[in-house]
Design an enzyme around this catalytic site. Structure first.
Site, PDB file in Angstrom:
ATOM      1  N   HIS A   1       0.840  -1.210   0.000  1.00  0.00           N
ATOM      2  CA  HIS A   1       0.000   0.000   0.000  1.00  0.00           C
ATOM      3  C   HIS A   1       0.869   1.253   0.000  1.00  0.00           C
ATOM      4  O   HIS A   1       0.662   2.177  -0.790  1.00  0.00           O
ATOM      5  CB  HIS A   1      -0.906  -0.032   1.241  1.00  0.00           C
ATOM      6  N   GLU A   2       1.897   1.263   0.871  1.00  0.00           N
ATOM      7  CA  GLU A   2       2.736   2.470   0.997  1.00  0.00           C
ATOM      8  C   GLU A   2       3.577   2.710  -0.242  1.00  0.00           C
ATOM      9  O   GLU A   2       3.669   3.834  -0.726  1.00  0.00           O
ATOM     10  CB  GLU A   2       3.648   2.360   2.222  1.00  0.00           C
TER      11      GLU A   2
ATOM     12  N   HIS B   1       1.636   4.255  -2.977  1.00  0.00           N
ATOM     13  CA  HIS B   1       1.465   5.711  -2.865  1.00  0.00           C
ATOM     14  C   HIS B   1       2.588   6.425  -3.622  1.00  0.00           C
ATOM     15  O   HIS B   1       2.367   7.444  -4.277  1.00  0.00           O
ATOM     16  CB  HIS B   1       1.486   6.162  -1.398  1.00  0.00           C
TER      17      HIS B   1
ATOM     18  N   TYR C   1      -4.575  14.261  -2.869  1.00  0.00           N
ATOM     19  CA  TYR C   1      -4.965  13.491  -1.682  1.00  0.00           C
ATOM     20  C   TYR C   1      -6.112  14.167  -0.923  1.00  0.00           C
ATOM     21  O   TYR C   1      -6.004  14.454   0.273  1.00  0.00           O
ATOM     22  CB  TYR C   1      -3.745  13.288  -0.770  1.00  0.00           C
TER      23      TYR C   1
ATOM     24  N   GLU D   1      -6.189   6.362  -2.305  1.00  0.00           N
ATOM     25  CA  GLU D   1      -6.222   5.338  -1.261  1.00  0.00           C
ATOM     26  C   GLU D   1      -6.599   3.968  -1.824  1.00  0.00           C
ATOM     27  O   GLU D   1      -5.985   2.950  -1.505  1.00  0.00           O
ATOM     28  CB  GLU D   1      -7.220   5.730  -0.169  1.00  0.00           C
TER      29      GLU D   1
ATOM     30  N   ASP E   1      -8.988  16.862   9.967  1.00  0.00           N
ATOM     31  CA  ASP E   1      -9.957  16.168  10.844  1.00  0.00           C
ATOM     32  C   ASP E   1     -10.998  15.407  10.030  1.00  0.00           C
ATOM     33  O   ASP E   1     -11.577  14.440  10.518  1.00  0.00           O
ATOM     34  CB  ASP E   1     -10.671  17.174  11.755  1.00  0.00           C
TER      35      ASP E   1
ATOM     36  N   HIS F   1      -9.978   7.721   3.380  1.00  0.00           N
ATOM     37  CA  HIS F   1      -9.840   6.329   3.817  1.00  0.00           C
ATOM     38  C   HIS F   1     -11.182   5.629   3.978  1.00  0.00           C
ATOM     39  O   HIS F   1     -11.230   4.413   4.147  1.00  0.00           O
ATOM     40  CB  HIS F   1      -9.079   6.269   5.153  1.00  0.00           C
TER      41      HIS F   1
HETATM   42  C1  LIG Z   1      -2.999  -0.378   4.625  1.00  0.00           C
HETATM   43  C2  LIG Z   1      -1.963   0.623   5.004  1.00  0.00           C
HETATM   44  C3  LIG Z   1      -2.555   1.911   5.519  1.00  0.00           C
HETATM   45  O1  LIG Z   1      -3.695   2.220   5.383  1.00  0.00           O
HETATM   46  O2  LIG Z   1      -1.628   2.716   6.185  1.00  0.00           O
HETATM   47  C4  LIG Z   1      -2.127   3.807   6.878  1.00  0.00           C
HETATM   48  C5  LIG Z   1      -2.398   3.691   8.268  1.00  0.00           C
HETATM   49  C6  LIG Z   1      -2.212   2.381   8.959  1.00  0.00           C
HETATM   50  C7  LIG Z   1      -2.864   4.817   8.970  1.00  0.00           C
HETATM   51  C8  LIG Z   1      -3.049   6.022   8.299  1.00  0.00           C
HETATM   52  C9  LIG Z   1      -2.797   6.139   6.925  1.00  0.00           C
HETATM   53  C10 LIG Z   1      -2.355   5.032   6.209  1.00  0.00           C
HETATM   54  C11 LIG Z   1      -2.121   5.141   4.714  1.00  0.00           C
HETATM   55  O3  LIG Z   1      -1.041   4.702   4.235  1.00  0.00           O
HETATM   56  O4  LIG Z   1      -3.005   5.692   4.020  1.00  0.00           O
HETATM   57 ZN   LIG Z   2      -2.788   5.080   2.122  1.00  0.00          ZN
END
Ligand SMILES: CCC(=O)Oc1c(C)cccc1C(=O)O
Ligand SMILES: [Zn+2]
Ligand SMILES: [Ca+2]
Length: 316
Positions: free
Chosen positions: A143-144, A147, A158, A167, A224, A231
């Site tokens: 996932h990272e 990005h 974003y 996302e 906020d 997400h």
């Molecule tokens: C699946 C990975 C993920 O969602 O990482 C995040 C977490 C754990 C918290 C906040 C943001 C992210 C992100 O990478 O969007």
């Molecule tokens: Zn993410």
């Protein structure tokens, strides 16, 4: 190029043994591999206070056995994600030009987060309740790093719909690399509770995400409001991608699944050729249709399934 790969090993966050490429210098071993693009390097940010102090100290060991599970996983999983995009999509690192892949673990204090900060990946250790160290999940690492790819290609802004797509694209490739399921973060989420996940692409509503455009959650475009709920609203496109791969009937619309591999090719082509920084969900539908048409032809089942998958989640 024939690089003499040194192999290190260690146990990851979950105690599982794995091997990876290391470097050896001045009598110490380092989490540094040079055979993939510009290299894969993993650092310990334990004493880092300010972002300017990142990446921290390159992880080392007196032998080629490494004891830091979070570092072992960040390094080994970065290799796996690099290999996925190179071998499956022909992409050499996140910029397509062999950029070094840098990761820092133990970032912050009990930080329940992971991120791509524009130059590198960072992973918190979690608080042991919500998360265990976040590099312990291959889908999180996928996932990272996705990005980073998105930033170098469509560069989806974003916030609001483009942010939710940003996302979702990261969830899609996180799930493709971690190819066993359609869950995100299950290996590191709530260590004391088994069987749950951070998000589900097959059933977004299980973790309070919408699975239809009519359920899009309007939130303020502020920190906020998670920048317009990036997400939460990713659930809509996640459901579409899941339906495209696996098929199903959703809100009365039938989708014939085309499988994970073809789904991944369609989203990779859409991301790298057709999506742009302000793409909306409607643009996503058109980009996926275009990509599927390029790949499989306008009269193909694949194109029809893309149309049905987006109709099933209310995106036209
Ligand atoms: C699946 C990975 C993920 O969602 O990482 C995040 C977490 C754990 C918290 C906040 C943001 C992210 C992100 O990478 O969007
Ligand atoms: Zn993410
Ligand atoms: Ca998973």
């Amino acid at each position: 190029n024939t690089v003499h790969q040194l192999t290190g090993s260690g146990r990851g966050v979950l105690g599982d043994r794995k091997t990876f490429e290391v470097d050896h210098k001045y009598g110490k071993y380092y989490l540094k591999g040079t055979s993939r693009g510009g290299g894969i390097k993993t650092y310990n940010a334990y004493h880092v206070i300010y972002e300017s102090q990142l990446p921290g100290t390159m992880v080392s060991s007196k032998t080629n056995y490494f004891l830091d599970g979070a570092a072992v996983d960040a390094h080994a999983y970065a290799e796996k994600v690099y290999d996925y995009f190179k071998n499956v999509h022909g992409r050499n690192s996140y910029d397509g030009n062999g950029a070094p892949v840098i990761s820092s673990v133990h970032v912050g204090r009990n930080w329940n987060n992971a991120a791509w900060i524009g130059t590198q990946m960072v992973y918190g250790d979690g608080d042991g309740i919500v998360f265990r160290p976040l590099s312990g999940a291959l889908d999180v690492v996928g996932h990272e790093l996705t990005h980073a790819i998105t930033e170098k290609t469509a560069n989806l802004e974003y916030h609001n719909e483009s942010g939710a797509l940003n996302e979702s694209i990261s969830d899609i490739f996180g799930a493709m690399v971690d190819s066993g399921d359609w869950l995100l973060g299950e290996d590191v989420y709530t260590p004391k509770q088994s069987g749950d996940a951070f998000r589900s692409m097959s059933n977004p509503t299980q973790y309070d995400q919408p699975d239809h455009y009519s359920r899009y959650v309007r939130l303020p475009d502020t920190p906020d409001g998670d920048y317009g709920g990036v997400h939460i609203n990713s659930g809509i496109n996640n459901k579409a991608a899941y339906l495209l791969a696996e098929g199903g009937t959703h809100y009365g619309v039938n989708v014939t699944g085309i499988g994970r591999a073809k789904t991944a090719k369609i989203y990779y082509r859409a991301l790298t050729l057709y999506l742009t920084s302000r793409s909306t969900f409607a643009d996503m539908r058109q980009a996926a249709i275009k990509a599927a048409t390029d790949l499989y032809g306008s009269a193909s089942q694949e194109v029809q399934s893309v149309k049905n998958a987006y109709s099933a989640v209310g995106v036209y």
